[in-house]
Design an enzyme around this catalytic site. Structure first.
Site, PDB file in Angstrom:
ATOM      1  N   HIS A 108     -51.744 -36.437  50.553  1.00  0.00           N
ATOM      2  CA  HIS A 108     -51.920 -36.252  49.111  1.00  0.00           C
ATOM      3  C   HIS A 108     -51.198 -37.427  48.449  1.00  0.00           C
ATOM      4  O   HIS A 108     -50.186 -37.904  48.971  1.00  0.00           O
ATOM      5  CB  HIS A 108     -51.232 -34.992  48.597  1.00  0.00           C
ATOM      6  CG  HIS A 108     -51.674 -33.705  49.203  1.00  0.00           C
ATOM      7  ND1 HIS A 108     -51.139 -33.198  50.350  1.00  0.00           N
ATOM      8  CD2 HIS A 108     -52.592 -32.793  48.789  1.00  0.00           C
ATOM      9  CE1 HIS A 108     -51.698 -32.038  50.631  1.00  0.00           C
ATOM     10  NE2 HIS A 108     -52.583 -31.765  49.703  1.00  0.00           N
ATOM     11  N   ASP A 111     -47.504 -37.172  48.440  1.00  0.00           N
ATOM     12  CA  ASP A 111     -46.799 -37.097  49.734  1.00  0.00           C
ATOM     13  C   ASP A 111     -46.147 -38.451  50.007  1.00  0.00           C
ATOM     14  O   ASP A 111     -45.120 -38.539  50.673  1.00  0.00           O
ATOM     15  CB  ASP A 111     -47.761 -36.839  50.898  1.00  0.00           C
ATOM     16  CG  ASP A 111     -48.432 -35.473  50.825  1.00  0.00           C
ATOM     17  OD1 ASP A 111     -47.908 -34.595  50.136  1.00  0.00           O
ATOM     18  OD2 ASP A 111     -49.486 -35.314  51.480  1.00  0.00           O
ATOM     19  N   GLU A 239     -62.593 -27.840  50.329  1.00  0.00           N
ATOM     20  CA  GLU A 239     -61.910 -27.055  51.363  1.00  0.00           C
ATOM     21  C   GLU A 239     -61.784 -25.609  50.890  1.00  0.00           C
ATOM     22  O   GLU A 239     -60.925 -25.285  50.074  1.00  0.00           O
ATOM     23  CB  GLU A 239     -60.531 -27.669  51.628  1.00  0.00           C
ATOM     24  CG  GLU A 239     -59.787 -26.976  52.740  1.00  0.00           C
ATOM     25  CD  GLU A 239     -58.437 -27.633  53.021  1.00  0.00           C
ATOM     26  OE1 GLU A 239     -58.353 -28.879  53.010  1.00  0.00           O
ATOM     27  OE2 GLU A 239     -57.472 -26.891  53.241  1.00  0.00           O
ATOM     28  N   GLU A 275     -60.986 -24.816  57.215  1.00  0.00           N
ATOM     29  CA  GLU A 275     -59.651 -24.622  57.790  1.00  0.00           C
ATOM     30  C   GLU A 275     -59.578 -23.261  58.481  1.00  0.00           C
ATOM     31  O   GLU A 275     -59.976 -22.244  57.914  1.00  0.00           O
ATOM     32  CB  GLU A 275     -58.589 -24.724  56.693  1.00  0.00           C
ATOM     33  CG  GLU A 275     -57.182 -24.469  57.213  1.00  0.00           C
ATOM     34  CD  GLU A 275     -56.106 -24.969  56.250  1.00  0.00           C
ATOM     35  OE1 GLU A 275     -56.303 -26.022  55.615  1.00  0.00           O
ATOM     36  OE2 GLU A 275     -55.070 -24.300  56.153  1.00  0.00           O
ATOM     37  N   HIS A 278     -57.734 -20.498  56.636  1.00  0.00           N
ATOM     38  CA  HIS A 278     -58.415 -20.074  55.415  1.00  0.00           C
ATOM     39  C   HIS A 278     -59.574 -19.144  55.758  1.00  0.00           C
ATOM     40  O   HIS A 278     -59.868 -18.215  55.010  1.00  0.00           O
ATOM     41  CB  HIS A 278     -58.937 -21.277  54.637  1.00  0.00           C
ATOM     42  CG  HIS A 278     -57.865 -22.196  54.159  1.00  0.00           C
ATOM     43  ND1 HIS A 278     -58.128 -23.328  53.419  1.00  0.00           N
ATOM     44  CD2 HIS A 278     -56.521 -22.162  54.314  1.00  0.00           C
ATOM     45  CE1 HIS A 278     -56.985 -23.938  53.132  1.00  0.00           C
ATOM     46  NE2 HIS A 278     -56.001 -23.259  53.679  1.00  0.00           N
ATOM     47  N   ASP A 303     -59.763 -28.563  59.113  1.00  0.00           N
ATOM     48  CA  ASP A 303     -58.303 -28.515  59.071  1.00  0.00           C
ATOM     49  C   ASP A 303     -57.879 -27.546  60.166  1.00  0.00           C
ATOM     50  O   ASP A 303     -58.180 -26.352  60.120  1.00  0.00           O
ATOM     51  CB  ASP A 303     -57.791 -28.051  57.699  1.00  0.00           C
ATOM     52  CG  ASP A 303     -57.489 -29.230  56.790  1.00  0.00           C
ATOM     53  OD1 ASP A 303     -57.882 -30.366  57.143  1.00  0.00           O
ATOM     54  OD2 ASP A 303     -56.859 -29.024  55.738  1.00  0.00           O
ATOM     55  N   ASP A 314     -51.098 -18.114  54.529  1.00  0.00           N
ATOM     56  CA  ASP A 314     -51.485 -19.321  55.234  1.00  0.00           C
ATOM     57  C   ASP A 314     -50.269 -19.822  56.020  1.00  0.00           C
ATOM     58  O   ASP A 314     -49.512 -20.650  55.519  1.00  0.00           O
ATOM     59  CB  ASP A 314     -51.889 -20.338  54.150  1.00  0.00           C
ATOM     60  CG  ASP A 314     -52.822 -21.417  54.629  1.00  0.00           C
ATOM     61  OD1 ASP A 314     -53.325 -21.315  55.755  1.00  0.00           O
ATOM     62  OD2 ASP A 314     -53.055 -22.362  53.855  1.00  0.00           O
ATOM     63  N   ASP A 316     -50.179 -21.651  58.670  1.00  0.00           N
ATOM     64  CA  ASP A 316     -50.349 -23.032  59.132  1.00  0.00           C
ATOM     65  C   ASP A 316     -49.645 -23.318  60.449  1.00  0.00           C
ATOM     66  O   ASP A 316     -48.913 -24.313  60.587  1.00  0.00           O
ATOM     67  CB  ASP A 316     -49.853 -24.031  58.064  1.00  0.00           C
ATOM     68  CG  ASP A 316     -50.764 -24.089  56.853  1.00  0.00           C
ATOM     69  OD1 ASP A 316     -51.946 -23.713  56.976  1.00  0.00           O
ATOM     70  OD2 ASP A 316     -50.297 -24.510  55.776  1.00  0.00           O
ATOM     71  N   ASP A 346     -53.607 -29.593  59.912  1.00  0.00           N
ATOM     72  CA  ASP A 346     -52.953 -29.052  58.718  1.00  0.00           C
ATOM     73  C   ASP A 346     -52.037 -27.925  59.202  1.00  0.00           C
ATOM     74  O   ASP A 346     -52.278 -26.743  58.956  1.00  0.00           O
ATOM     75  CB  ASP A 346     -54.013 -28.547  57.737  1.00  0.00           C
ATOM     76  CG  ASP A 346     -53.442 -28.302  56.359  1.00  0.00           C
ATOM     77  OD1 ASP A 346     -52.208 -28.380  56.214  1.00  0.00           O
ATOM     78  OD2 ASP A 346     -54.222 -28.028  55.430  1.00  0.00           O
TER      79      ASP A 346
END
Ligand code: XLS
Ligand code: NI
Ligand code: NI
Length: 443
Positions: A108, A111, A239, A275, A278, A303, A314, A316, A346
């Protein structure tokens, strides 16, 4: 080594370049299945899987959660001005990416460097970081899988970005996306992602949903037009995610996003970035989401992570669920692979994973599971009855009245007459256990 800013410090001194050692190796810092030069389904594994490292989880996340402060001591998080801190972080990022031997990364905008106090200030900071990134990309051969902008962290986006009820906030989102597209173009990014984190609502009681969705479509069209006018030939990706941080997100799942893109005429330029976690949050399997996207001709990228199947957010986590990934790789390989997309991790190490090696092991284990899933799916597709079994289930539509039905040549009255003529059909097994057994047999 990096040209203008030779890395002065090694952030992971005990860790060498991670190599393929084969499946008998017990070295946690080696690949057991991911042999980047091995050809599978017509491409090397490296070209096929197009792995990517996510900047935000790997180099920005500190282990903070709503209940506690940082647990991760980021050695690249040094004192100093934002740009020199951003550069140090990038030194660390390229050390990790190149030691893992992964061909892509994603970020991003913020980031890379902290947001500035004004749009012009942020422009300046990011301009320097882009130059720095470009040199790293050139000297290492690592490429940008996708760029994106963070339209969810700053407090101005608390009511949404493109769907914010205040037009002034929307203009800031526009400024940010314009800049992030410029950056993606400058760095040769192959895709551009929109994850609509706060594009949804907290309560319908204060929300004009129809108007917000119209605004989102208008905004995405403007981004598409800007990108195309400025030389971006890559794919725009939506996404999907059903919720979190909003109660309801407009890109709920693949089918919802597909319907949205088609309704607003965006399906020529946009595809989906699916993802794993998700999908499960939306109450679907990952395989389901990938299949929906593939069937619509809109599968763009992935992702990679996994959720905790006992809770509803989430998490991750790094992918280690081989069965889940074989199911997905079957769909992806049948569809011809990832195209301009790839497998972006991700995923983040746990809050209490505080050893320097943990970041490497998370990626290595997940990369190996993907490699193994690809090999398994490929073997199933080449050596088993898998595809044929599915075709056979529909054989009654390949000829005669079934075929006429598909062509639209029959009426409801015709169906009644045919039912009477054919009588009660005998049961035909779906063979689910047999097909599931196949997956375990080929892994
Ligand atoms: C959050 C999303 C995010 C996107 C990029 O849930 O997965 O990380 O991938 O904005
Ligand atoms: Ni994501
Ligand atoms: Ni996510």
């Amino acid at each position: 080594m990096h040209k203008s800013a030779a890395r002065t410090k090694e952030f992971f001194p005990g860790i060498e370049k991670v190599c393929f050692e084969g499946r008998d190796s017990k070295n946690p810092l080696a690949y057991r299945w991911y042999d980047e030069n091995l050809t599978v389904a017509g491409r090397t594994m490296k070209e096929y899987l197009r792995f990517s490292i996510a900047y935000w989880h790997s180099f920005c996340a500190t282990g903070r959660d709503p209940f506690g402060s940082e647990t991760r001591d980021l050695p690249w998080s040094v004192e100093g001005d934002p740009v020199s801190r951003g550069k140090t972080k990038m030194d660390a990022a390229f050390e990790v990416i190149t030691k893992l031997g992964v061909p892509y990364y994603c970020f991003h905008d913020f980031d890379l460097v902290d947001e500035g106090s004004s749009i012009a200030d942020s422009d300046k900071r990011l301009q320097t970081m882009v130059e720095y990134a470009r040199e790293y990309q050139e000297s290492t051969g690592v490429r940008l899988l996708w760029g994106t902008s963070n339209l969810f962290s700053h407090k101005r986006y608390m009511n949404g970005a493109a769907t914010n009820p205040d037009f002034r906030v929307l203009t800031h989102a526009g400024a940010q996306v314009k800049r992030a597209l410029d950056i993606t173009i400058a760095l040769g990014g192959e895709n551009y992602v929109f994850w609509g984190g706060r594009e949804g609502y907290m309560t319908l009681l204060n929300t004009d949903m129809k108007r917000e969705k119209d605004h989102m479509a208008r905004f995405l069209s403007m981004a598409r037009d800007y990108g195309r006018q400025h030389g971006f030939r890559g794919t725009f990706l939506i996404e999907p995610k059903p919720m979190e941080p909003t109660k309801h997100q407009y890109d709920y799942d693949a089918e919802t996003a597909i319907g949205f893109l088609r309704h607003y005429g965006l399906e020529k330029d946009f595809k989906l970035n699916i993802e794993v976690n998700h999908a499960t949050l939306a109450g679907h399997t990952f395989q389901h989401e990938v299949q929906c996207a593939v069937d619509a001709g809109l599968f763009g990228s992935m992702d990679a992570n996994r959720g905790d199947y006992q809770n509803g957010w989430d998490t991750d986590q790094f992918s280690v669920n081989l069965f889940e990934l074989v199911e997905a790789m079957l769909v992806i390989e049948e569809a011809g692979g990832f195209g301009s997309g790839g497998v972006n991790f991700d995923a983040k190490i746990r809050r209490n994973s505080t050893d320097p090696a943990d970041l490497f092991i998370g990626h290595i284990a997940a990369i190996d599971v993907f490699a193994r899933a690809l090999l398994t799916a490929d073997a199933i597709l080449r050596e088993s009855e898998y595809v044929n079994l599915r075709h056979q289930r529909y054989a009654s539509f390949d000829k005669g009245d079934g075929k006429r039905f598909e062509k639209g040549e029959l009426t409801l009255d015709d169906l009644r007459a045919l039912a009477i003529a054919s009588g009660e059909p005998p049961p035909i097994s779906g063979k689910q256990e047999f097909i599931e057994q196949m997956i375990t047999m080929f892994t």
